[in-house]
Design a protein around this motif. Structure first.
Motif, PDB file in Angstrom:
ATOM      1  N   THR A 186      30.282  26.188  49.069  1.00 30.29           N
ATOM      2  CA  THR A 186      31.235  27.167  48.569  1.00 30.29           C
ATOM      3  C   THR A 186      30.506  28.310  47.894  1.00 30.29           C
ATOM      4  OG1 THR A 186      32.791  25.358  48.096  1.00 30.29           O
ATOM      5  CG2 THR A 186      33.266  27.488  47.077  1.00 30.29           C
ATOM      6  N   ILE A 187      31.081  29.506  47.998  1.00 30.92           N
ATOM      7  CA  ILE A 187      30.624  30.661  47.236  1.00 30.92           C
ATOM      8  C   ILE A 187      31.685  30.973  46.193  1.00 30.92           C
ATOM      9  CG2 ILE A 187      29.994  33.104  47.301  1.00 30.92           C
ATOM     10  CD1 ILE A 187      28.004  31.349  48.734  1.00 30.92           C
ATOM     11  N   LEU A 188      31.285  30.948  44.926  1.00 34.37           N
ATOM     12  CA  LEU A 188      32.199  31.274  43.841  1.00 34.37           C
ATOM     13  C   LEU A 188      31.879  32.667  43.312  1.00 34.37           C
ATOM     14  CD1 LEU A 188      32.151  27.949  41.758  1.00 34.37           C
ATOM     15  CD2 LEU A 188      33.722  28.592  43.607  1.00 34.37           C
ATOM     16  N   TRP A 189      32.922  33.423  42.982  1.00 34.28           N
ATOM     17  CA  TRP A 189      32.794  34.748  42.398  1.00 34.28           C
ATOM     18  C   TRP A 189      33.557  34.733  41.084  1.00 34.28           C
ATOM     19  CZ3 TRP A 189      29.890  38.873  43.747  1.00 34.28           C
ATOM     20  CH2 TRP A 189      30.197  40.119  43.187  1.00 34.28           C
ATOM     21  N   ALA A 229      26.560  32.855  29.493  1.00 32.83           N
ATOM     22  CA  ALA A 229      27.446  33.713  30.272  1.00 32.83           C
ATOM     23  C   ALA A 229      27.768  33.075  31.618  1.00 32.83           C
ATOM     24  CB  ALA A 229      26.777  35.072  30.482  1.00 32.83           C
ATOM     25  N   SER A 230      29.012  33.261  32.061  1.00 32.81           N
ATOM     26  CA  SER A 230      29.416  32.742  33.360  1.00 32.81           C
ATOM     27  C   SER A 230      28.767  33.577  34.457  1.00 32.81           C
ATOM     28  CB  SER A 230      30.941  32.802  33.504  1.00 32.81           C
ATOM     29  OG  SER A 230      31.559  31.993  32.538  1.00 32.81           O
ATOM     30  N   PRO A 231      28.337  32.950  35.540  1.00 33.46           N
ATOM     31  CA  PRO A 231      27.687  33.715  36.605  1.00 33.46           C
ATOM     32  C   PRO A 231      28.668  34.596  37.356  1.00 33.46           C
ATOM     33  CG  PRO A 231      27.924  31.409  37.249  1.00 33.46           C
ATOM     34  CD  PRO A 231      28.321  31.498  35.801  1.00 33.46           C
ATOM     35  N   GLU A 262      37.454  37.178  53.573  1.00 34.23           N
ATOM     36  CA  GLU A 262      38.006  38.527  53.623  1.00 34.23           C
ATOM     37  C   GLU A 262      37.777  39.304  52.337  1.00 34.23           C
ATOM     38  OE1 GLU A 262      41.501  35.663  52.797  1.00 34.23           O
ATOM     39  OE2 GLU A 262      39.664  35.720  54.016  1.00 34.23           O
ATOM     40  N   GLU A 263      37.408  38.618  51.262  1.00 35.10           N
ATOM     41  CA  GLU A 263      37.123  39.288  49.995  1.00 35.10           C
ATOM     42  C   GLU A 263      35.665  39.699  49.867  1.00 35.10           C
ATOM     43  OE1 GLU A 263      40.131  37.264  46.805  1.00 35.10           O
ATOM     44  OE2 GLU A 263      38.535  35.965  47.575  1.00 35.10           O
ATOM     45  N   ARG A 264      34.804  39.104  50.655  1.00 36.01           N
ATOM     46  CA  ARG A 264      33.372  39.346  50.487  1.00 36.01           C
ATOM     47  C   ARG A 264      32.992  40.777  50.835  1.00 36.01           C
ATOM     48  NH1 ARG A 264      30.470  33.613  52.275  1.00 36.01           N
ATOM     49  NH2 ARG A 264      32.203  32.324  51.520  1.00 36.01           N
ATOM     50  N   PHE A 321      22.507  27.866  43.527  1.00 37.60           N
ATOM     51  CA  PHE A 321      21.937  28.633  42.414  1.00 37.60           C
ATOM     52  C   PHE A 321      22.974  29.663  41.987  1.00 37.60           C
ATOM     53  CE2 PHE A 321      20.904  30.939  46.228  1.00 37.60           C
ATOM     54  CZ  PHE A 321      21.023  32.281  45.893  1.00 37.60           C
ATOM     55  N   ALA A 322      22.768  30.269  40.832  1.00 38.28           N
ATOM     56  CA  ALA A 322      23.714  31.236  40.293  1.00 38.28           C
ATOM     57  C   ALA A 322      23.023  32.571  40.049  1.00 38.28           C
ATOM     58  CB  ALA A 322      24.328  30.724  38.993  1.00 38.28           C
ATOM     59  N   VAL A 323      23.825  33.647  40.105  1.00 35.35           N
ATOM     60  CA  VAL A 323      23.350  34.999  39.812  1.00 35.35           C
ATOM     61  C   VAL A 323      24.301  35.614  38.802  1.00 35.35           C
ATOM     62  CG1 VAL A 323      22.765  37.256  40.762  1.00 35.35           C
ATOM     63  CG2 VAL A 323      22.473  35.205  42.186  1.00 35.35           C
TER      64      VAL A 323
END
Length: 239
Positions: free
Chosen positions: A64-67, A5-7, A75-77, A29-31
């Motif tokens: 970088t923070i990826l979502w 699964a993609s984080p 501004e999206e966080r 790391f990923a969550v």
């Protein structure tokens, strides 16, 4: 959760300096959605700096923070992530019930939803007390309650069990596990390894601003070669 699964959240090579001090060193790391992930490390390891960087409260020097696989702009966080810091007393001169009502109004929560949260975290005995008069444990309950009233898919919690005794910690672990089972994702900064071992699905081990291991307890045991090691033993072996 499938290993394929993609984080939901992917922290990629975060680096943060304070002058000559390297507070975060290429942290990654990923969550995954619905997980409870423990950010594990001693005081001074960089846990709070990392949480504040993920939340967008601190600028970073690199990384970088990826979502869901794409860069998450600052501004999206505020719509995706809610950060519950340690050691704050919000709206200290207000009564607890007023603080809860204020948050409920912002996020359009019903009276029954507020009542459910109050019952879940055990705030009913202090609803008519001012926030500034609360004990450390009850203040922590209030902070957690405010987080539960938000709609954000991910909660970052800095030392969520600080101020609780053993029974209270167990009760709050149950609350957080139910929150995760309802679909929210939790990243918890914890320095008490026994607590972390009981509540978290996976762990990101942080020492001296660097990630030293990521995975389930079983996966980390494999890395250390100790099949029955507890989290404390694993942390010491990898750091």
């Amino acid at each position: 959760m499938s290993a394929e699964a993609s984080p939901l959240l992917d922290v990629v090579s975060l680096t943060k300096r304070y002058g000559d001090q390297l507070a975060l060193n290429d942290v990654g790391f990923a969550v995954h959605a619905g997980e409870v992930v423990g950010l594990i490390g001693p005081n001074g390891a960089g846990k709070t700096t990392l949480l504040e960087s993920i939340a967008g409260l601190l600028p970073v020097d690199a990384g970088t923070i990826l979502w869901r696989g794409r860069p998450l702009r600052m501004e999206e966080r505020r719509d995706a992530i809610f950060y519950l810091p340690d050691g704050v007393r919000p709206y200290g001169d207000q009564f607890v019930e007023q603080v809860l009502a204020f948050f409920a109004g912002i996020y359009r929560r019903s009276a029954s939803e507020v009542s459910d949260v109050v019952a879940a975290v055990g705030l009913r005995p202090v609803l008519v007390k001012r926030a500034q008069s609360l004990s450390k444990g009850y203040n922590r309950r209030l902070i957690i309650a405010l987080g539960l009233l938000t709609p954000h898919p991910m909660l970052l919690m800095d030392e969520p069990f600080d101020g609780f005794d053993l029974r209270q910690t167990r009760d709050m672990m149950g609350v957080l596990r139910r929150v995760a089972s309802g679909g929210r994702t939790l990243l918890l900064s914890i320095h008490q390894l026994r607590d972390a071992e009981q509540v978290c699905d996976r762990f990101a081990l942080l020492a001296d601003g660097r990630i030293r291991g990521v995975g389930t307890l079983e996966e980390l045991r494999v890395r250390t070669g100790h099949a029955t090691a507890n989290l404390e033993d694993v942390f010491l072996a990898l750091t």
